[in-house]
Design a protein around this motif. Structure first.
Motif, short mmCIF file in Angstrom:
data_model
loop_
_atom_site.label_atom_id
_atom_site.label_comp_id
_atom_site.label_asym_id
_atom_site.label_seq_id
_atom_site.Cartn_x
_atom_site.Cartn_y
_atom_site.Cartn_z
N ASN A 91 0.85 -1.19 0.00
CA ASN A 91 0.00 0.00 0.00
C ASN A 91 0.89 1.24 0.00
OD1 ASN A 91 -2.13 1.76 0.11
ND2 ASN A 91 -2.77 1.23 2.18
N ILE A 92 1.37 1.61 -1.17
CA ILE A 92 2.25 2.76 -1.32
C ILE A 92 1.39 4.02 -1.50
CG2 ILE A 92 4.06 3.81 -2.74
CD1 ILE A 92 4.89 0.99 -3.55
N PRO A 93 1.62 5.04 -0.69
CA PRO A 93 0.83 6.28 -0.83
C PRO A 93 0.89 6.82 -2.25
CG PRO A 93 2.13 6.33 1.18
CD PRO A 93 2.58 5.12 0.42
N GLY A 94 -0.28 7.13 -2.80
CA GLY A 94 -0.35 7.67 -4.15
C GLY A 94 -0.47 6.64 -5.24
N ALA A 95 -0.41 5.35 -4.87
CA ALA A 95 -0.53 4.28 -5.87
C ALA A 95 -1.65 3.33 -5.46
CB ALA A 95 0.78 3.51 -6.00
N VAL A 216 5.61 -6.25 9.11
CA VAL A 216 5.10 -4.97 8.64
C VAL A 216 6.29 -4.04 8.48
CG1 VAL A 216 3.57 -3.01 9.10
CG2 VAL A 216 2.92 -5.31 9.86
N ASP A 217 6.51 -3.57 7.25
CA ASP A 217 7.67 -2.72 6.94
C ASP A 217 7.16 -1.35 6.47
OD1 ASP A 217 9.93 -1.46 5.98
OD2 ASP A 217 10.78 -3.26 5.10
N GLY A 218 7.35 -0.35 7.33
CA GLY A 218 6.88 0.98 7.00
C GLY A 218 7.67 1.65 5.90
N THR A 219 8.89 1.16 5.63
CA THR A 219 9.71 1.74 4.57
C THR A 219 9.25 1.29 3.19
OG1 THR A 219 11.62 1.78 6.06
CG2 THR A 219 12.06 1.98 3.70
N SER A 220 8.96 -0.01 3.06
CA SER A 220 8.50 -0.53 1.76
C SER A 220 6.98 -0.58 1.67
CB SER A 220 9.07 -1.94 1.53
OG SER A 220 8.62 -2.84 2.54
N HIS A 221 6.30 -0.19 2.76
CA HIS A 221 4.84 -0.15 2.79
C HIS A 221 4.23 -1.52 2.52
CE1 HIS A 221 5.12 4.23 2.91
NE2 HIS A 221 5.97 4.15 1.89
N THR A 222 4.83 -2.55 3.11
CA THR A 222 4.32 -3.91 2.92
C THR A 222 3.87 -4.51 4.23
OG1 THR A 222 6.57 -4.81 3.15
CG2 THR A 222 5.78 -4.35 0.92
N ASP A 223 2.90 -5.39 4.15
CA ASP A 223 2.37 -6.13 5.30
C ASP A 223 2.27 -7.59 4.87
OD1 ASP A 223 1.02 -7.25 7.42
OD2 ASP A 223 -0.51 -5.69 7.54
N SER A 224 3.16 -8.44 5.40
CA SER A 224 3.22 -9.85 5.01
C SER A 224 2.68 -10.73 6.13
CB SER A 224 4.67 -10.26 4.70
OG SER A 224 5.26 -9.38 3.77
#
Length: 232
Positions: A91-95, A216-224
């Protein structure tokens, strides 16, 4: 004195630099180009991007979790593979948000006294399937803060909200999050977080196996979210 190693693929190059006296990894980096995965949304903005990563050793210390000097589960020395499957959400902001399936397989390559050399193979699915599987070797041991197994007797002694480790340099705290009931039994969840990256590992109370993984990685905006689907 330092020693270095370089690895390369068609789209990436990586290197690691070690201190020859201590054997410590003191610097690593990578560079690569990305391409849009097959089936990605029209506004997917990962195509043609370049990524440069550099990391330097800032501290080194010994860790001593409660299970460090206790016997490992009996299956530790004999298992052949552990398989996890689940979903990765981006979930990348703007995409536009996207999600894809992921399979992770851990296969022992070599065993020693209190450690295992594991080969981790990641097989993405869905829109990321075109990238194919990737593998990397890593060493795990009974002193890890998020090991693949913990003795059931140790799990039973851990207390709610017990702080297991505090890493000042990374501002990372490891603590017991509590017990959770699942269709396959009760698991004990141990979490590590510094506000940017969070890892939650769930262990089966009966045999000590790592059965759930959330990253959950706030840098890559991923939640696995991955769950054990195979063990032999």
């Amino acid at each position: 004195m330092r020693s270095g190693f370089i690895t390369a693929t068609a789209t990436t190059i990586g290197y690691k630099v070690f201190d020859s006296k201590r054997g410590a990894l003191i610097h690593f980096g990578s560079a690569g180009n990305s391409v849009a995965p097959t089936g990605a949304p029209p506004d997917f903005n990962g195509s043609g991007n370049s990524q440069l990563v550099q990391s330097f050793l800032v501290s080194m210390r010994n860790v001593a979790p409660p299970w460090a000097k206790t016997p490992m589960p009996t299956w530790w020395k004999t298992f052949h593979s552990m398989t996890y499957e689940g979903q990765v959400r981006v979930n990348i902001p703007g995409a536009a948000a996207m999600a894809y399936q992921m399979r992770s397989t851990l296969t022992p390559v070599k065993r020693g006294n209190g450690w295992i050399k594991l080969r981790r193979t990641l097989q993405p699915g869905g829109v990321m399937a075109s990238g194919g599987p990737t593998s990397a070797d890593d060493y795990v041991g009974q002193s890890d803060l998020a090991p693949i197994g913990i003795g059931p007797a140790v799990l039973a002694r851990l207390q709610p909200n017990q702080v297991i480790d505090q890493d000042v340099a990374l501002k990372m705290q490891t603590r017991l999050l509590g017990r959770r009931k699942t269709p396959k039994g009760t698991i004990l969840v141990i979490g590590r977080s510094n506000g940017v990256m969070t890892t939650e590992c769930g262990y089966d109370m009966r045999n000590g196996m790592l059965v759930t993984i959330r990253l959950v990685d706030g840098t890559s905006h991923t939640d696995s979210n991955l769950f054990m689907t195979g063990f032999n």
